[in-house]
Scaffold this motif. Structure first.
Motif, PDB file in Angstrom:
ATOM      1  N   ALA B 228      55.527  53.072  53.037  1.00  0.00           N
ATOM      2  CA  ALA B 228      55.424  52.850  51.587  1.00  0.00           C
ATOM      3  C   ALA B 228      56.783  52.539  50.983  1.00  0.00           C
ATOM      4  O   ALA B 228      56.896  51.743  50.047  1.00  0.00           O
ATOM      5  CB  ALA B 228      54.798  54.076  50.909  1.00  0.00           C
ATOM      6  N   GLU B 229      57.825  53.161  51.561  1.00  0.00           N
ATOM      7  CA  GLU B 229      59.175  52.914  51.020  1.00  0.00           C
ATOM      8  C   GLU B 229      59.585  51.458  51.109  1.00  0.00           C
ATOM      9  O   GLU B 229      60.304  50.956  50.253  1.00  0.00           O
ATOM     10  CB  GLU B 229      60.200  53.759  51.790  1.00  0.00           C
ATOM     11  N   SER B 230      59.137  50.800  52.160  1.00  0.00           N
ATOM     12  CA  SER B 230      59.538  49.399  52.306  1.00  0.00           C
ATOM     13  C   SER B 230      58.505  48.438  51.711  1.00  0.00           C
ATOM     14  O   SER B 230      58.569  47.239  51.915  1.00  0.00           O
ATOM     15  CB  SER B 230      59.772  49.072  53.779  1.00  0.00           C
ATOM     16  N   SER B 231      57.566  48.978  50.939  1.00  0.00           N
ATOM     17  CA  SER B 231      56.547  48.124  50.325  1.00  0.00           C
ATOM     18  C   SER B 231      57.122  47.358  49.143  1.00  0.00           C
ATOM     19  O   SER B 231      58.003  47.835  48.431  1.00  0.00           O
ATOM     20  CB  SER B 231      55.374  48.984  49.851  1.00  0.00           C
ATOM     21  N   SER B 232      56.592  46.181  48.934  1.00  0.00           N
ATOM     22  CA  SER B 232      57.005  45.359  47.793  1.00  0.00           C
ATOM     23  C   SER B 232      56.223  45.702  46.531  1.00  0.00           C
ATOM     24  O   SER B 232      56.481  45.155  45.466  1.00  0.00           O
ATOM     25  CB  SER B 232      56.753  43.877  48.147  1.00  0.00           C
ATOM     26  N   ARG B 233      55.284  46.595  46.625  1.00  0.00           N
ATOM     27  CA  ARG B 233      54.449  46.897  45.454  1.00  0.00           C
ATOM     28  C   ARG B 233      55.233  47.721  44.432  1.00  0.00           C
ATOM     29  O   ARG B 233      56.045  48.556  44.794  1.00  0.00           O
ATOM     30  CB  ARG B 233      53.189  47.652  45.876  1.00  0.00           C
ATOM     31  N   PRO B 234      54.942  47.488  43.145  1.00  0.00           N
ATOM     32  CA  PRO B 234      55.677  48.208  42.094  1.00  0.00           C
ATOM     33  C   PRO B 234      55.145  49.634  41.945  1.00  0.00           C
ATOM     34  O   PRO B 234      53.946  49.841  41.856  1.00  0.00           O
ATOM     35  CB  PRO B 234      55.382  47.389  40.849  1.00  0.00           C
ATOM     36  N   ARG B 235      56.044  50.590  41.907  1.00  0.00           N
ATOM     37  CA  ARG B 235      55.607  51.996  41.813  1.00  0.00           C
ATOM     38  C   ARG B 235      55.099  52.362  40.420  1.00  0.00           C
ATOM     39  O   ARG B 235      54.317  53.278  40.255  1.00  0.00           O
ATOM     40  CB  ARG B 235      56.790  52.921  42.122  1.00  0.00           C
ATOM     41  N   ASP B 236      55.616  51.657  39.422  1.00  0.00           N
ATOM     42  CA  ASP B 236      55.346  52.092  38.046  1.00  0.00           C
ATOM     43  C   ASP B 236      54.359  51.190  37.314  1.00  0.00           C
ATOM     44  O   ASP B 236      54.152  51.336  36.119  1.00  0.00           O
ATOM     45  CB  ASP B 236      56.668  52.157  37.281  1.00  0.00           C
ATOM     46  N   ALA B 237      53.756  50.233  38.025  1.00  0.00           N
ATOM     47  CA  ALA B 237      52.807  49.341  37.353  1.00  0.00           C
ATOM     48  C   ALA B 237      51.471  50.041  37.144  1.00  0.00           C
ATOM     49  O   ALA B 237      51.163  51.033  37.803  1.00  0.00           O
ATOM     50  CB  ALA B 237      52.617  48.079  38.178  1.00  0.00           C
ATOM     51  N   ARG B 238      50.708  49.513  36.205  1.00  0.00           N
ATOM     52  CA  ARG B 238      49.367  50.055  35.995  1.00  0.00           C
ATOM     53  C   ARG B 238      48.355  49.147  36.657  1.00  0.00           C
ATOM     54  O   ARG B 238      48.402  47.923  36.508  1.00  0.00           O
ATOM     55  CB  ARG B 238      49.055  50.138  34.502  1.00  0.00           C
ATOM     56  N   GLY B 239      47.441  49.713  37.365  1.00  0.00           N
ATOM     57  CA  GLY B 239      46.390  48.916  37.997  1.00  0.00           C
ATOM     58  C   GLY B 239      45.389  48.423  36.974  1.00  0.00           C
ATOM     59  O   GLY B 239      45.424  48.818  35.796  1.00  0.00           O
ATOM     60  N   ILE B 240      44.539  47.518  37.392  1.00  0.00           N
ATOM     61  CA  ILE B 240      43.440  47.118  36.526  1.00  0.00           C
ATOM     62  C   ILE B 240      42.181  47.798  37.045  1.00  0.00           C
ATOM     63  O   ILE B 240      42.162  48.339  38.153  1.00  0.00           O
ATOM     64  CB  ILE B 240      43.244  45.585  36.524  1.00  0.00           C
ATOM     65  N   VAL B 241      41.150  47.769  36.246  1.00  0.00           N
ATOM     66  CA  VAL B 241      39.895  48.392  36.656  1.00  0.00           C
ATOM     67  C   VAL B 241      38.908  47.307  37.065  1.00  0.00           C
ATOM     68  O   VAL B 241      38.716  46.325  36.347  1.00  0.00           O
ATOM     69  CB  VAL B 241      39.304  49.234  35.506  1.00  0.00           C
ATOM     70  N   LEU B 242      38.344  47.475  38.264  1.00  0.00           N
ATOM     71  CA  LEU B 242      37.274  46.563  38.684  1.00  0.00           C
ATOM     72  C   LEU B 242      35.966  47.143  38.146  1.00  0.00           C
ATOM     73  O   LEU B 242      35.361  48.039  38.738  1.00  0.00           O
ATOM     74  CB  LEU B 242      37.228  46.454  40.205  1.00  0.00           C
ATOM     75  N   GLY B 243      35.574  46.658  36.983  1.00  0.00           N
ATOM     76  CA  GLY B 243      34.372  47.174  36.332  1.00  0.00           C
ATOM     77  C   GLY B 243      33.112  46.703  37.039  1.00  0.00           C
ATOM     78  O   GLY B 243      33.159  45.849  37.920  1.00  0.00           O
ATOM     79  N   PRO B 244      31.980  47.266  36.642  1.00  0.00           N
ATOM     80  CA  PRO B 244      30.717  46.847  37.258  1.00  0.00           C
ATOM     81  C   PRO B 244      30.476  45.359  37.006  1.00  0.00           C
ATOM     82  O   PRO B 244      30.800  44.855  35.922  1.00  0.00           O
ATOM     83  CB  PRO B 244      29.665  47.690  36.552  1.00  0.00           C
ATOM     84  N   LEU B 245      29.926  44.662  37.997  1.00  0.00           N
ATOM     85  CA  LEU B 245      29.602  43.244  37.822  1.00  0.00           C
ATOM     86  C   LEU B 245      28.398  43.109  36.901  1.00  0.00           C
ATOM     87  O   LEU B 245      27.385  43.787  37.100  1.00  0.00           O
ATOM     88  CB  LEU B 245      29.239  42.603  39.168  1.00  0.00           C
ATOM     89  N   ALA B 246      28.522  42.233  35.903  1.00  0.00           N
ATOM     90  CA  ALA B 246      27.366  41.941  35.046  1.00  0.00           C
ATOM     91  C   ALA B 246      26.488  40.951  35.803  1.00  0.00           C
ATOM     92  O   ALA B 246      26.841  39.785  35.933  1.00  0.00           O
ATOM     93  CB  ALA B 246      27.838  41.347  33.721  1.00  0.00           C
ATOM     94  N   ARG B 247      25.389  41.425  36.327  1.00  0.00           N
ATOM     95  CA  ARG B 247      24.614  40.648  37.298  1.00  0.00           C
ATOM     96  C   ARG B 247      23.140  40.826  36.972  1.00  0.00           C
ATOM     97  O   ARG B 247      22.678  41.946  36.782  1.00  0.00           O
ATOM     98  CB  ARG B 247      24.950  41.222  38.675  1.00  0.00           C
ATOM     99  N   ARG B 248      22.423  39.730  36.880  1.00  0.00           N
ATOM    100  CA  ARG B 248      20.986  39.848  36.641  1.00  0.00           C
ATOM    101  C   ARG B 248      20.249  39.240  37.823  1.00  0.00           C
ATOM    102  O   ARG B 248      20.355  38.041  38.087  1.00  0.00           O
ATOM    103  CB  ARG B 248      20.602  39.125  35.339  1.00  0.00           C
ATOM    104  N   ILE B 249      19.531  40.063  38.564  1.00  0.00           N
ATOM    105  CA  ILE B 249      18.840  39.569  39.753  1.00  0.00           C
ATOM    106  C   ILE B 249      17.425  39.174  39.374  1.00  0.00           C
ATOM    107  O   ILE B 249      16.690  39.954  38.765  1.00  0.00           O
ATOM    108  CB  ILE B 249      18.856  40.641  40.853  1.00  0.00           C
TER     109      ILE B 249
END
Lengths: 549, 549
Positions: B228-249
């Motif tokens: 993890a120490e050598s990861s390029s990902r930002p430690r202090d960023a906020r993630g986004i939320v993958l909300g439920p898919l609006a899907r009509r079957i």
């Protein structure tokens, strides 16, 4: 028994003619000349027997005709070049036969490409009539395709629309990977039963040129002579004669001068013993030529080649091949040295290429390959390639009790570092130590050293190194264990583990394409009672399970 | 209906925990949590339902947890890590389900490797108990394998000795191509039911290290924190939320916000229409983050991903997928521009990688892919990749009679030249024009140009360019024709023609290995009444046809 030995005097389907440096192979399939009863080889369609002759022709053109720099493939028929593999023969065949038939025809196509690329013998095709399925795939194995522009002659791969199987001899791969046919055009082509003719066939890169029908023979000759002019083959050399193989077939084995097969039916294993040379290598090129087909490396290649084909087709249930080598390792290494020294000579080049092709034939064989390295063995250089081709090897550590024979050793020669590339383009050592270049370099520095069992195991050149106490049980258990596994699972596993690293057109054909074809050959949509192979020609429509898998 | 949408709150088999930059995914399969009735998921064995959760976890770790730089895979059980795919579930499944199940699990394994290599989220495995078959293959998809050295914990691939099938999730390929396990050792390993443990597992390169059982969790954490120490990902960023898919079957289709599927059951075809963005691209990175899962490229990737999985599993007999794109090409190109501009941002990087993975998921799908490029369409840049992924495309030349909509055009953007490599490592254009580098360079010089049908056809970007008079019949006939062919033959053909050029570990897994497995899944030795999959656990021995094919 299917016999892979033949001679132009006995050909029923092909005629070879010569015009200086250009040979012409003309296909004229005898309708009643099928290898098995029950079908007629109409429309220049072929079965395995036709391909055995083609394979023999490729070998004789190489070894017996150094003056030939180009080979024209054409048909003796008026409006048909070749209709491909005979459908009735295919539909009647067992699954293992179908698969081994495709494997052998694939190998012959690749041998043709090897001649064009590495022997200075460039193949081209004059398509003088309908060229369908396996007929077109045969043409695809040549480097230049001329087609009659007569309003009817077309190339086609109708397998998918007609038969619900794939073109079985590398056609799909050669379209996109060799000829660079665009994938969407290839899709359209492979789903169009009637194929493509005329200028469009050139535009889609399916053929190289179309010429008026009347001009086709002359144009093909002209192109062939041009290819021959740039050939590296010597015009004035004398070829050697590939004489009949001295072979004695027994109920449970075959004996050749340099190779012996003993079959243990209970264990499902064939023990293949190769004998090293019984004399030092020839000291001059002239002597090699004088020895001709008795020159040990060539004799071994021919015998091993025949043995592989024999075991594949005539001993389908023998699933494990156990290799041994008996003789003097120094004499083997001496022959390697001779091959390397004279590799620029056309004949020596052919012998090296033949050994290469035979080793690759071994590796695409669907059999478990084991090697036993024992006291008195000669796994050096060229013969060590057999142990490196094996799925596993056992090397006996030390002496056998009560036996004065010195401990087994193996030896690397320069031949192990590039003379016999695998189909993936790497050496067997390069594939074995894929990703470990430093180790490869260390091994190269030890050419000529003789390694006993424990050293060989530590260097990764032998899998196991049991001593005499453990040897018999360990080997016996491994062989017995193998016969208890599913033959299909072993085939899939071996095809996956043998080819680490890069892929080539050839490995794609033998693994990716052939595996899909095997699957399709087994699916009810093709092979079932209502499948397309069974309903073909009956007027009935095949019934398909429409679920996509 | 199998639903590929889930959420950690609903997981039955996995637990995700967080320790700063290290996440731990713990497998604890609910025995009664099978996707279908009739089997119990004992010993942490999995079925598709378990893998759907794992896939969801990989996605959420990427998008919702920018702070996570390493992921530990482990088991909650005392003496078992994972027993692999559940045999009863597998044996009971139809052939198409088996094949699609392996395909999906393979994709999840490759998504894990993609995270390690391209997202700065390195996966490792702490093997704290018996790790067999698919369990070991899951571990092989991670970059570092730690195993408890407790005298009993072992890794194994017992499929061949136990079940007469291959390890179905890339195991054979990863052994030799990723981990560089020597082929003869791999052979011994894959035929040894009990597997390999302790130091020998390290020597054979099957795992990276063994540690005393009591130290395993701490060592895994230590290694993870180092990754993890050598990861390029930002430690202090906020993630986004993958909300439920609006899907009509609906009975014959699905409607998503940006994508619509309409199924024509008669024609065996699904029409998939993708809607271009209805607004210009965000002008800043902050705006992209604010849009989150509503940002058009991400929303389209999610919907297309779900649609592919849905159609594969829930609509097995719909063999042709016909893609359309409706909207403003300039808005699509604008979004491409935005992606390219901000590609160094972690979120934008994730979106690009997700589009890449979704396009590759499309290409390894066993369905015929067609694209229809009509007036009002927006096949530009990222969406043009769909047309380039198609087996064939039709582009309408000129206007439709009585319709003022301007003629269809397509447009290349920079995105077509490297943003979404295929599994073979080339761009779709590079594969399409394999061997024609000069043409590729010409195309690159024309980024931003809008090509009408005839120009697109001449440039090789569209297969056919009929005008309005011919359009309807030509397209209809092509779709009807497809439904008349054998689904299996089409699958084999498409898998061969789509991947010209080089092969990678991934293409080997999806084509070479999967094709062998499909074949074996169909063979009586595995799937027949006396085959090993059927006799497993009954005490009976499987009966094998010993002929090698």
């Amino acid at each position: 028994m299917i016999d892979f030995q033949t001679h132009p005097d006995r050909y029923r389907h092909w005629r070879i003619t010569f015009d200086g440096p250009v040979a012409t192979l003309t296909l004229n399939v005898a309708e009643d000349g099928g290898l098995f009863p029950g079908y007629e080889l109409k429309l220049n369609s072929y079965d395995l027997g036709v391909d055995i002759e083609l394979y023999d022709a490729t070998q004789r053109l190489r070894f017996e005709h150094p003056e030939v720099g180009a080979v024209i493939l054409t048909s003796a028929r008026d409006r048909v070049f070749c209709a491909g593999a005979n459908i009735r023969a295919l539909a009647a065949a067992s699954h293992p036969f179908k698969v081994n038939f495709c494997r052998f025809t694939n190998e012959t196509r690749i041998a043709i490409e090897d001649a064009s690329r590495n022997s200075g013998q460039t193949w081209l095709t004059a398509i003088n009539g309908s060229c369908a399925g396996g007929g077109y795939e045969m043409a695809l194995a040549t480097e230049h395709l001329l087609m009659a522009d007569d309003g009817s002659t077309a190339v086609s791969l109708p397998e998918i629309p007609l038969l619900a199987v794939l073109p079985g001899t590398g056609g799909l791969t050669r379209l996109v990977d060799k000829r660079h046919v665009r994938r969407d055009l290839a899709d359209a082509f492979c789903t169009t039963e009637e194929g493509v003719r005329g200028v469009r066939a050139v535009e889609w890169r399916l053929v190289d040129e179309v010429v008026p029908r009347t001009k086709l023979p002359a144009t093909a000759r002209e192109r062939a002579h041009r290819f021959a002019e740039s050939s590296s083959r010597p015009r004035d050399a004398r070829g050697i004669v590939l004489g009949p193989l001295a072979r004695r077939i027994e109920p449970d084995g075959i004996v050749y001068p340099n190779l012996k097969i003993a079959i243990d039916r209970q264990a499902g294993a064939a023990y293949v013993t190769i004998y090293g040379p019984d004399a030092p290598a020839p000291s001059s090129l002239a002597e090699i030529h004088a020895q001709g087909d008795r020159f040990w490396p060539l004799a071994v290649a021919r015998e091993l080649d025949d043995a592989i084909c024999h075991l594949r087709f005539n001993e389908e249930t023998i699933g494990t091949w156990v290799f041994r080598a008996e003789g003097d390792a120094r004499a083997v290494a001496g022959h390697d040295q001779t091959l390397l020294e004279h590799r620029k000579d056309w004949l020596v080049n052919e012998i090296i290429l033949y050994l290469k092709r035979t080793l690759t034939r071994l590796e695409v064989t669907s059999r478990s390959l084991f090697a036993l390295i024992e006291p008195g063995s000669c796994f050096a250089g060229t013969l060590l390639e057999l142990a490196l081709a094996a799925d596993r090897s056992w090397m006996l550590a030390g002496r056998r009790e009560g036996d004065e024979t010195p401990p087994a050793t193996i030896m690397l020669t320069e031949a192990n570092f590039g003379l016999y590339p695998m189909l993936n383009g790497l050496t067997r050592l390069g594939t074995r130590f894929f990703g470990a270049d430093a180790h490869l370099e260390q091994l190269r520095a030890r050419i000529g050293d003789r390694f006993e069992a424990e050293a060989a195991r530590e260097l990764g050149l032998a899998t196991f190194a049991p001593d005499d106490l453990d040897w018999r049980d360990e080997v016996r258990i491994a062989i017995e264990e193998r016969v208890a596994f599913s033959p299909d699972a072993l085939t899939g596993m071996e095809a996956s583990l043998r080819f680490a690293g890069p892929e080539t057109m050839e490995t794609k054909i033998f693994a990716r394409l052939a595996a899909w074809q095997n699957w399709i050959f087994q699916r009810p949509n093709a092979a079932g009672e209502a499948g397309a192979l069974k309903t073909y020609g009956t007027g009935k429509r095949a019934e398909f399970d429409r679920r996509r898998a």
